[in-house]
Design a protein around this motif. Structure first.
Motif, PDB file in Angstrom:
ATOM      1  N   LYS A 242       0.849  -1.194   0.000  1.00  0.00           N
ATOM      2  CA  LYS A 242       0.000   0.000   0.000  1.00  0.00           C
ATOM      3  C   LYS A 242       0.879   1.237   0.000  1.00  0.00           C
ATOM      4  O   LYS A 242       1.771   1.370   0.836  1.00  0.00           O
ATOM      5  CB  LYS A 242      -0.891   0.012   1.243  1.00  0.00           C
ATOM      6  CG  LYS A 242      -1.839  -1.181   1.341  1.00  0.00           C
ATOM      7  CD  LYS A 242      -3.053  -0.998   0.444  1.00  0.00           C
ATOM      8  CE  LYS A 242      -4.064  -2.126   0.626  1.00  0.00           C
ATOM      9  NZ  LYS A 242      -3.610  -3.420   0.093  1.00  0.00           N
ATOM     10  N   LYS A 243       0.607   2.117  -0.942  1.00  0.00           N
ATOM     11  CA  LYS A 243       1.390   3.351  -1.054  1.00  0.00           C
ATOM     12  C   LYS A 243       1.114   4.257   0.147  1.00  0.00           C
ATOM     13  O   LYS A 243      -0.039   4.536   0.468  1.00  0.00           O
ATOM     14  CB  LYS A 243       1.031   4.080  -2.350  1.00  0.00           C
ATOM     15  CG  LYS A 243       1.821   5.355  -2.558  1.00  0.00           C
ATOM     16  CD  LYS A 243       1.371   6.125  -3.780  1.00  0.00           C
ATOM     17  CE  LYS A 243       1.726   5.419  -5.063  1.00  0.00           C
ATOM     18  NZ  LYS A 243       1.649   6.314  -6.240  1.00  0.00           N
ATOM     19  N   LYS A 244       2.185   4.677   0.799  1.00  0.00           N
ATOM     20  CA  LYS A 244       2.042   5.587   1.934  1.00  0.00           C
ATOM     21  C   LYS A 244       1.983   7.024   1.421  1.00  0.00           C
ATOM     22  O   LYS A 244       2.808   7.432   0.595  1.00  0.00           O
ATOM     23  CB  LYS A 244       3.240   5.413   2.876  1.00  0.00           C
ATOM     24  CG  LYS A 244       3.091   6.133   4.208  1.00  0.00           C
ATOM     25  CD  LYS A 244       4.313   5.932   5.078  1.00  0.00           C
ATOM     26  CE  LYS A 244       4.348   4.539   5.689  1.00  0.00           C
ATOM     27  NZ  LYS A 244       5.481   4.360   6.618  1.00  0.00           N
ATOM     28  N   SER A 245       1.006   7.749   1.885  1.00  0.00           N
ATOM     29  CA  SER A 245       0.892   9.158   1.484  1.00  0.00           C
ATOM     30  C   SER A 245       2.002   9.956   2.153  1.00  0.00           C
ATOM     31  O   SER A 245       2.255   9.809   3.356  1.00  0.00           O
ATOM     32  CB  SER A 245      -0.471   9.692   1.906  1.00  0.00           C
ATOM     33  OG  SER A 245      -0.511  11.084   1.768  1.00  0.00           O
ATOM     34  N   ILE A 246       2.689  10.789   1.377  1.00  0.00           N
ATOM     35  CA  ILE A 246       3.768  11.608   1.931  1.00  0.00           C
ATOM     36  C   ILE A 246       3.164  12.904   2.457  1.00  0.00           C
ATOM     37  O   ILE A 246       2.703  13.754   1.698  1.00  0.00           O
ATOM     38  CB  ILE A 246       4.854  11.895   0.866  1.00  0.00           C
ATOM     39  CG1 ILE A 246       5.479  10.583   0.390  1.00  0.00           C
ATOM     40  CG2 ILE A 246       5.929  12.805   1.436  1.00  0.00           C
ATOM     41  CD1 ILE A 246       6.343  10.718  -0.843  1.00  0.00           C
ATOM     42  N   GLN A 247       3.156  13.025   3.779  1.00  0.00           N
ATOM     43  CA  GLN A 247       2.593  14.228   4.402  1.00  0.00           C
ATOM     44  C   GLN A 247       3.599  15.363   4.288  1.00  0.00           C
ATOM     45  O   GLN A 247       4.757  15.211   4.646  1.00  0.00           O
ATOM     46  CB  GLN A 247       2.282  13.958   5.884  1.00  0.00           C
ATOM     47  CG  GLN A 247       1.308  12.812   6.118  1.00  0.00           C
ATOM     48  CD  GLN A 247      -0.031  13.030   5.444  1.00  0.00           C
ATOM     49  OE1 GLN A 247      -0.571  14.132   5.453  1.00  0.00           O
ATOM     50  NE2 GLN A 247      -0.560  11.983   4.823  1.00  0.00           N
ATOM     51  N   ASN A 248       3.136  16.486   3.798  1.00  0.00           N
ATOM     52  CA  ASN A 248       4.049  17.620   3.644  1.00  0.00           C
ATOM     53  C   ASN A 248       3.294  18.922   3.905  1.00  0.00           C
ATOM     54  O   ASN A 248       3.251  19.822   3.079  1.00  0.00           O
ATOM     55  CB  ASN A 248       4.647  17.611   2.224  1.00  0.00           C
ATOM     56  CG  ASN A 248       5.858  18.512   2.106  1.00  0.00           C
ATOM     57  OD1 ASN A 248       6.810  18.357   2.854  1.00  0.00           O
ATOM     58  ND2 ASN A 248       5.826  19.480   1.210  1.00  0.00           N
ATOM     59  N   TYR A 266      12.859  17.054  -4.815  1.00  0.00           N
ATOM     60  CA  TYR A 266      11.672  17.625  -4.167  1.00  0.00           C
ATOM     61  C   TYR A 266      10.460  17.480  -5.082  1.00  0.00           C
ATOM     62  O   TYR A 266       9.363  17.122  -4.648  1.00  0.00           O
ATOM     63  CB  TYR A 266      11.952  19.098  -3.860  1.00  0.00           C
ATOM     64  CG  TYR A 266      11.021  19.748  -2.860  1.00  0.00           C
ATOM     65  CD1 TYR A 266      11.259  19.648  -1.480  1.00  0.00           C
ATOM     66  CD2 TYR A 266       9.915  20.481  -3.271  1.00  0.00           C
ATOM     67  CE1 TYR A 266      10.425  20.255  -0.554  1.00  0.00           C
ATOM     68  CE2 TYR A 266       9.071  21.093  -2.353  1.00  0.00           C
ATOM     69  CZ  TYR A 266       9.333  20.973  -0.998  1.00  0.00           C
ATOM     70  OH  TYR A 266       8.492  21.573  -0.078  1.00  0.00           O
ATOM     71  N   ALA A 267      10.691  17.713  -6.364  1.00  0.00           N
ATOM     72  CA  ALA A 267       9.615  17.640  -7.359  1.00  0.00           C
ATOM     73  C   ALA A 267       9.080  16.214  -7.514  1.00  0.00           C
ATOM     74  O   ALA A 267       7.866  15.987  -7.460  1.00  0.00           O
ATOM     75  CB  ALA A 267      10.113  18.152  -8.709  1.00  0.00           C
ATOM     76  N   VAL A 268       9.980  15.257  -7.700  1.00  0.00           N
ATOM     77  CA  VAL A 268       9.564  13.868  -7.921  1.00  0.00           C
ATOM     78  C   VAL A 268       8.841  13.323  -6.686  1.00  0.00           C
ATOM     79  O   VAL A 268       7.784  12.699  -6.785  1.00  0.00           O
ATOM     80  CB  VAL A 268      10.785  12.984  -8.278  1.00  0.00           C
ATOM     81  CG1 VAL A 268      10.436  11.502  -8.211  1.00  0.00           C
ATOM     82  CG2 VAL A 268      11.293  13.337  -9.676  1.00  0.00           C
ATOM     83  N   ILE A 269       9.397  13.595  -5.514  1.00  0.00           N
ATOM     84  CA  ILE A 269       8.810  13.063  -4.279  1.00  0.00           C
ATOM     85  C   ILE A 269       7.406  13.621  -4.044  1.00  0.00           C
ATOM     86  O   ILE A 269       6.502  12.905  -3.628  1.00  0.00           O
ATOM     87  CB  ILE A 269       9.726  13.371  -3.069  1.00  0.00           C
ATOM     88  CG1 ILE A 269      11.024  12.546  -3.167  1.00  0.00           C
ATOM     89  CG2 ILE A 269       9.017  13.077  -1.745  1.00  0.00           C
ATOM     90  CD1 ILE A 269      12.110  12.967  -2.188  1.00  0.00           C
ATOM     91  N   LEU A 270       7.209  14.895  -4.348  1.00  0.00           N
ATOM     92  CA  LEU A 270       5.936  15.552  -4.024  1.00  0.00           C
ATOM     93  C   LEU A 270       5.035  15.766  -5.242  1.00  0.00           C
ATOM     94  O   LEU A 270       4.095  16.562  -5.188  1.00  0.00           O
ATOM     95  CB  LEU A 270       6.210  16.892  -3.327  1.00  0.00           C
ATOM     96  CG  LEU A 270       6.932  16.780  -1.978  1.00  0.00           C
ATOM     97  CD1 LEU A 270       7.244  18.155  -1.415  1.00  0.00           C
ATOM     98  CD2 LEU A 270       6.094  15.981  -0.979  1.00  0.00           C
ATOM     99  N   TYR A 271       5.311  15.068  -6.334  1.00  0.00           N
ATOM    100  CA  TYR A 271       4.464  15.153  -7.536  1.00  0.00           C
ATOM    101  C   TYR A 271       4.312  16.599  -8.028  1.00  0.00           C
ATOM    102  O   TYR A 271       3.211  17.062  -8.304  1.00  0.00           O
ATOM    103  CB  TYR A 271       3.067  14.553  -7.263  1.00  0.00           C
ATOM    104  CG  TYR A 271       3.072  13.084  -6.969  1.00  0.00           C
ATOM    105  CD1 TYR A 271       3.046  12.140  -7.991  1.00  0.00           C
ATOM    106  CD2 TYR A 271       3.120  12.620  -5.649  1.00  0.00           C
ATOM    107  CE1 TYR A 271       3.050  10.769  -7.710  1.00  0.00           C
ATOM    108  CE2 TYR A 271       3.123  11.258  -5.367  1.00  0.00           C
ATOM    109  CZ  TYR A 271       3.092  10.347  -6.395  1.00  0.00           C
ATOM    110  OH  TYR A 271       3.109   9.005  -6.114  1.00  0.00           O
TER     111      TYR A 271
END
Length: 304
Positions: A242-248, A266-271
């Motif tokens: 299950k994909k974990k949502s990256i809280q930012n 930063y771009a790739v990680i946070l779409y």
């Protein structure tokens, strides 16, 4: 055409590979045992592999989203044994400089190729062996250590074949530097084991990721690929992941996990797009909330 055989430092951005001269390949399928998590990844890399620097955004994202389901075994590839290569248009260190500048633009990761003019490396073996010595102390610190080595090489133009630069990176990573030096001889044997396993697995270049599940079903991802390639390989082997949502909530949150980030990461990680990421990071820097290191081919933002 034999003069144009593969040169390990002539990384092909399109295939995303730094390829080694082809040796004997093993036909047998080597077992890759899983340990504590459903999927094991054997990652063949090298501290001086520009394509491996190119997949840092994807790897960091994969760890954040799916880190509960896999563990990575970092193996060193020995990309540059020495300068006996004379091929692919590269027969001396200064020939690499322009190629690295091109790789930097392609991967959108900061690289200054002038290290190959100002203080060229004679081999990647010392940094590979140092990485194995670091793993003897702490696998986690070793990963951070290799990141620092790469930042020193790609941004600071430091020759990471030299002990003083290796020692400085080890100190920043929180490693015991005298122990690292004392372990160096034993680490040479571990490095040789990596090279031997690489031959058995048929490693032909870097980065190469071998993924395996508990039943030894295996998938291989060759070269620097879009994030989906790594995510899909993992999900084929372990569909329950299950994909974990990256809280930012706070744009600085990511720096609590990774103390340095390039805009591309930063771009790739946070779409986000790279330009959007650059804008966010630059604003934080202007507000005095981040430090920044800028070179001719980009920037790295640093936690204060």
């Amino acid at each position: 055409m034999s003069e144009n055989k593969t040169n390990p430092l002539l990384c092909d951005p399109v295939s995303g590979m730094c390829e080694m001269p082809v040796g004997e390949k093993s036909n047998e399928k080597t077992a890759i045992p899983t340990e504590n998590k459903p999927v094991k990844i054997i990652y063949y890399t090298d501290p001086i592999c520009s394509s491996c620097w190119g997949i840092e955004p994807q790897l960091r994202k994969l760890k954040l989203e799916y880190g509960d389901y896999f563990e990575i075994d970092y193996r060193m590839g020995g990309l540059l044994p020495d300068w006996s290569y004379n091929s692919g248009g590269i027969n001396k260190p200064s020939d690499v400089a322009h190629h690295w500048d091109e790789a930097s633009l392609y991967y959108e990761m900061p690289i200054d190729g002038n290290v190959w003019i100002e203080d060229p490396l004679d081999s990647s073996y010392p940094s590979c062996i140092a990485m194995k010595a670091a793993q003897m102390q702490s696998k986690e610190k070793a990963i951070y250590f290799m990141r620092i080595l790469r930042e020193k090489l790609y941004l600071d133009k430091k020759n990471i074949a030299k002990w003083e630069n290796i020692a400085e990176a080890a100190k920043i990573a929180g490693l015991d530097v005298p122990k690292l030096k004392a372990d160096y001889d034993d680490a040479e044997e571990l490095f040789q084991e990596d090279l031997n396993l690489g031959k058995t697995l048929g490693v032909r270049g870097f980065p190469t990721l071998f993924l395996a599940d508990a039943d030894n079903n295996q998938l291989t991802v060759y070269g620097s690929k879009p994030y989906d390639s790594y995510e899909n390989a993992l999900l084929v082997l372990f569909p329950e992941a299950k994909k974990k949502s990256i809280q930012n909530e706070n744009p600085l949150d990511l720096f609590e996990i990774f103390p340095t980030l390039a805009p591309k990461e930063y771009a790739v990680i946070l779409y986000k797009s790279t330009s959007e990421a650059t804008s966010i990071l630059e604003k934080l820097y202007q507000q005095g909330l981040l430090d920044k290191k800028t070179i001719k081919n980009g920037s790295l933002y640093i936690k204060k």
